[in-house]
Design a protein around this motif. Structure first.
Motif, PDB file in Angstrom:
ATOM      1  N   ASN A  89       1.255  10.970  18.498  1.00 12.87           N
ATOM      2  CA  ASN A  89      -0.189  11.174  18.606  1.00 12.87           C
ATOM      3  C   ASN A  89      -0.920   9.841  18.735  1.00 12.87           C
ATOM      4  N   GLU A  90      -0.488   8.854  17.961  1.00  6.05           N
ATOM      5  CA  GLU A  90      -1.103   7.527  18.059  1.00  6.05           C
ATOM      6  C   GLU A  90      -0.898   6.939  19.457  1.00  6.05           C
ATOM      7  N   ARG A  91       0.313   7.117  19.980  1.00  6.92           N
ATOM      8  CA  ARG A  91       0.598   6.589  21.308  1.00  6.92           C
ATOM      9  C   ARG A  91      -0.201   7.333  22.377  1.00  6.92           C
ATOM     10  N   TYR A 195      19.716  13.969  22.303  1.00  8.04           N
ATOM     11  CA  TYR A 195      19.282  12.734  21.654  1.00  8.04           C
ATOM     12  C   TYR A 195      17.982  12.911  20.861  1.00  8.04           C
ATOM     13  N   GLN A 196      17.101  13.807  21.314  1.00 11.11           N
ATOM     14  CA  GLN A 196      15.852  13.997  20.563  1.00 11.11           C
ATOM     15  C   GLN A 196      16.134  14.572  19.184  1.00 11.11           C
ATOM     16  N   SER A 197      16.991  15.596  19.127  1.00  6.69           N
ATOM     17  CA  SER A 197      17.367  16.170  17.832  1.00  6.69           C
ATOM     18  C   SER A 197      18.092  15.138  16.976  1.00  6.69           C
ATOM     19  N   TYR A 198      18.902  14.303  17.621  1.00  8.94           N
ATOM     20  CA  TYR A 198      19.659  13.254  16.930  1.00  8.94           C
ATOM     21  C   TYR A 198      18.712  12.296  16.211  1.00  8.94           C
ATOM     22  N   PHE A 199      17.706  11.810  16.916  1.00  8.31           N
ATOM     23  CA  PHE A 199      16.781  10.843  16.320  1.00  8.31           C
ATOM     24  C   PHE A 199      15.751  11.509  15.406  1.00  8.31           C
ATOM     25  N   LEU A 200      15.491  12.789  15.611  1.00  6.62           N
ATOM     26  CA  LEU A 200      14.654  13.515  14.652  1.00  6.62           C
ATOM     27  C   LEU A 200      15.343  13.574  13.289  1.00  6.62           C
ATOM     28  N   ARG A 201      16.634  13.868  13.294  1.00  8.65           N
ATOM     29  CA  ARG A 201      17.382  13.928  12.033  1.00  8.65           C
ATOM     30  C   ARG A 201      17.386  12.566  11.350  1.00  8.65           C
ATOM     31  N   LEU A 253      17.278   8.021  32.153  1.00 10.12           N
ATOM     32  CA  LEU A 253      17.224   6.752  31.420  1.00 10.12           C
ATOM     33  C   LEU A 253      15.814   6.471  30.926  1.00 10.12           C
ATOM     34  N   LEU A 254      14.820   6.788  31.737  1.00  8.50           N
ATOM     35  CA  LEU A 254      13.433   6.575  31.329  1.00  8.50           C
ATOM     36  C   LEU A 254      13.083   7.455  30.133  1.00  8.50           C
ATOM     37  N   MET A 255      13.511   8.709  30.138  1.00  8.01           N
ATOM     38  CA  MET A 255      13.220   9.603  29.009  1.00  8.01           C
ATOM     39  C   MET A 255      13.880   9.100  27.729  1.00  8.01           C
ATOM     40  N   LEU A 256      15.141   8.645  27.836  1.00 10.42           N
ATOM     41  CA  LEU A 256      15.835   8.112  26.666  1.00 10.42           C
ATOM     42  C   LEU A 256      15.135   6.857  26.163  1.00 10.42           C
ATOM     43  N   ARG A 257      14.792   5.969  27.079  1.00  9.29           N
ATOM     44  CA  ARG A 257      14.141   4.713  26.707  1.00  9.29           C
ATOM     45  C   ARG A 257      12.803   4.978  26.031  1.00  9.29           C
ATOM     46  N   ASN A 258      12.012   5.879  26.574  1.00  7.54           N
ATOM     47  CA  ASN A 258      10.704   6.174  25.988  1.00  7.54           C
ATOM     48  C   ASN A 258      10.831   6.804  24.608  1.00  7.54           C
ATOM     49  N   TYR A 259      11.861   7.639  24.419  1.00  8.30           N
ATOM     50  CA  TYR A 259      12.039   8.242  23.101  1.00  8.30           C
ATOM     51  C   TYR A 259      12.518   7.200  22.095  1.00  8.30           C
ATOM     52  N   LEU A 260      13.300   6.241  22.564  1.00  7.22           N
ATOM     53  CA  LEU A 260      13.713   5.147  21.686  1.00  7.22           C
ATOM     54  C   LEU A 260      12.505   4.322  21.243  1.00  7.22           C
ATOM     55  N   VAL A 261      11.554   4.125  22.147  1.00  7.38           N
ATOM     56  CA  VAL A 261      10.319   3.421  21.783  1.00  7.38           C
ATOM     57  C   VAL A 261       9.583   4.201  20.704  1.00  7.38           C
ATOM     58  N   SER A 363       3.467   0.836  39.751  1.00 10.01           N
ATOM     59  CA  SER A 363       2.989   1.793  38.755  1.00 10.01           C
ATOM     60  C   SER A 363       4.102   2.165  37.787  1.00 10.01           C
ATOM     61  N   ASP A 364       5.320   2.347  38.313  1.00 14.15           N
ATOM     62  CA  ASP A 364       6.462   2.672  37.457  1.00 14.15           C
ATOM     63  C   ASP A 364       6.797   1.500  36.530  1.00 14.15           C
ATOM     64  N   VAL A 365       6.710   0.284  37.050  1.00 13.79           N
ATOM     65  CA  VAL A 365       7.001  -0.901  36.236  1.00 13.79           C
ATOM     66  C   VAL A 365       5.981  -1.026  35.113  1.00 13.79           C
ATOM     67  N   VAL A 366       4.694  -0.855  35.447  1.00 12.46           N
ATOM     68  CA  VAL A 366       3.647  -0.908  34.423  1.00 12.46           C
ATOM     69  C   VAL A 366       3.846   0.216  33.407  1.00 12.46           C
ATOM     70  N   GLY A 367       4.217   1.403  33.895  1.00 11.67           N
ATOM     71  CA  GLY A 367       4.396   2.554  33.017  1.00 11.67           C
ATOM     72  C   GLY A 367       5.451   2.323  31.954  1.00 11.67           C
ATOM     73  N   ILE A 368       6.559   1.692  32.326  1.00 13.44           N
ATOM     74  CA  ILE A 368       7.625   1.503  31.344  1.00 13.44           C
ATOM     75  C   ILE A 368       7.279   0.396  30.357  1.00 13.44           C
ATOM     76  N   LEU A 369       6.331  -0.460  30.731  1.00 15.53           N
ATOM     77  CA  LEU A 369       5.920  -1.513  29.810  1.00 15.53           C
ATOM     78  C   LEU A 369       4.917  -1.025  28.781  1.00 15.53           C
ATOM     79  N   ARG A 370       4.329   0.155  28.975  1.00 16.88           N
ATOM     80  CA  ARG A 370       3.283   0.633  28.075  1.00 16.88           C
ATOM     81  C   ARG A 370       3.763   0.774  26.646  1.00 16.88           C
ATOM     82  N   GLY A 371       5.028   1.201  26.483  1.00 17.52           N
ATOM     83  CA  GLY A 371       5.520   1.444  25.124  1.00 17.52           C
ATOM     84  C   GLY A 371       5.646   0.184  24.294  1.00 17.52           C
TER      85      GLY A 371
END
Length: 393
Positions: A89-91, A195-201, A253-261, A363-371
């Protein structure tokens, strides 16, 4: 003798009721009265039974603690979901602010010589700093999600038994086993699908530890929680390194990276060091940028092969906007045709196609830097842009 025997009966009754505090208090009284027992056989028997009663209480405390561990495991996933949701929510609020800034810049920069992408990067950096200053941990909201009364009672009884350090060490060892079980990937499980369930736990596990540490600092110290976190990193780092190196899909890879952020930001809110996670995220970012560069290269080279080098014919204002002004080509001194039904531009269809692909790439490069916007974000974006243009040209 009668008084001591009455106390012995009271201990037996309290043990059956599960009232360990009163049972221990009565055992202490029996110890004080043993000198008044005249019968040697009775005294010897009671002296043997008192330690046995204390050992029985210790076993019962361990059983109750194990039951609490099950409760903690059940509550952890919900607590992890709550913690991740707060961070998300903050993000989201920060990104909404960035989008408003982008649209405002788009209007302000229309017709000017400013680079919209570069101004957007600057706005993201500025907003990212403000957001980081505003964000405050709200982990106290997780307190109602887990009842700690049983844990406190077990720790108190262990302290009365003189087993305070034993129970504190036992707590950490049992929680470490739970954490390893939580992090273990079962055979045949696809990590990228789970991976989402993994990091939720994992988030939930440390949400519990954060709560216990804040409420019972005598039981769980910061150093012990940090030790559990280091153990967790030793398990997840090689797993993530392998998954990142295997990925060939930019989308996955982008979805995994963003969830890691998101996971990293959550752990930061709990006060954990995330240096190791940041290194993993950086590796994922570099791999994503490399895959993205290869994709755009293939697309641009395909456009070059398709081009017939014929000049673009503009047949109206709508087409002019789509293929000239929307791509910023009007900033290069290309005049707007005066009442244009037909206007021949000084370039072929390859130029707007490459500009469009380049804009999407930036735009994609800027997008991945947002996190995690670095201070040198402008340099990073320009470097990626120049790498692509150099390879294409």
């Amino acid at each position: 003798c009668d008084v001591v025997l009455s106390d012995c009966e009271k201990v037996d009754q309290k043990l059956k009721q599960g009232d360990f505090q009163d049972a221990l208090n009565t055992l202490d009284l029996i110890d004080q009265k043993m000198s008044n027992v005249s019968g040697q056989a009775l005294r010897r028997y009671i002296e043997q039974q008192v330690p046995e009663c204390r050992l029985q209480i210790q076993r019962r405390v361990a059983d109750e603690f194990h039951a609490w561990l099950g409760t903690a495991r059940a509550a952890a996933k919900a607590m992890g979901h709550h913690a991740i949701a707060q961070t998300s929510n903050e993000r989201q609020l920060a990104e909404e602010m960035q989008n408003r800034q982008f649209h405002a810049l788009e209007q302000l920069n229309a017709g000017s010589g400013l680079s919209l992408q570069e101004e957007f990067v600057k706005s993201v950096i500025s907003e990212g700093k403000c957001t980081a200053q505003r964000a405050q941990p709200q982990t106290s909201e997780t307190a109602p999600d887990l009842d700690l009364d049983t844990l406190h009672s077990c720790f108190h009884i262990a302290t009365q038994l003189g087993k305070r350090e034993w129970f504190a060490d036992y707590y950490v060892s049992q929680r470490r086993e739970q954490m390893r079980s939580c992090l273990q990937m079962s055979s045949g499980m696809n990590f990228m699908e789970n991976y989402q369930s993994y990091f939720l736990r994992l988030s939930g596990f440390f949400a519990v530890e954060d709560l216990v540490m804040r409420v019972s600092p005598d039981l769980l110290t910061t150093a012990k929680v940090d030790g559990l976190w280091e153990d967790a990193l030793q398990i997840i780092k090689p797993l993530l390194d392998t998954q990142i190196s295997r990925q060939s899909s930019t989308e996955m890879l982008l979805m995994l990276r963003n969830y890691l952020v998101l996971f990293r930001n959550t752990m930061q809110r709990f006060g954990f060091s995330t240096t190791a996670l940041e290194a993993i995220i950086e590796d994922a970012t570099e791999k994503y940028q490399a895959l993205l560069l290869d994709e755009r290269l293939r697309e641009m080279r395909a456009e070059l092969k398709r081009d017939n080098f014929e000049q673009v014919m503009i047949t109206g204002e709508k087409q002019y906007h789509a293929e000239v002004s929307a791509l910023g080509l009007h900033l290069a001194g290309i005049p707007v045709p005066a009442a244009p039904k037909y206007h021949r531009m000084k370039y072929s269809r390859m130029v707007p196609a490459l500009c469009r692909l380049l804009g999407e790439y930036m735009s994609d490069v800027v997008g991945i830097l947002r996190g995690g916007m670095p201070e040198n974000a402008m340099i990073v974006v320009r470097k990626q842009r120049d790498r692509l243009l150099t390879k294409v040209v």
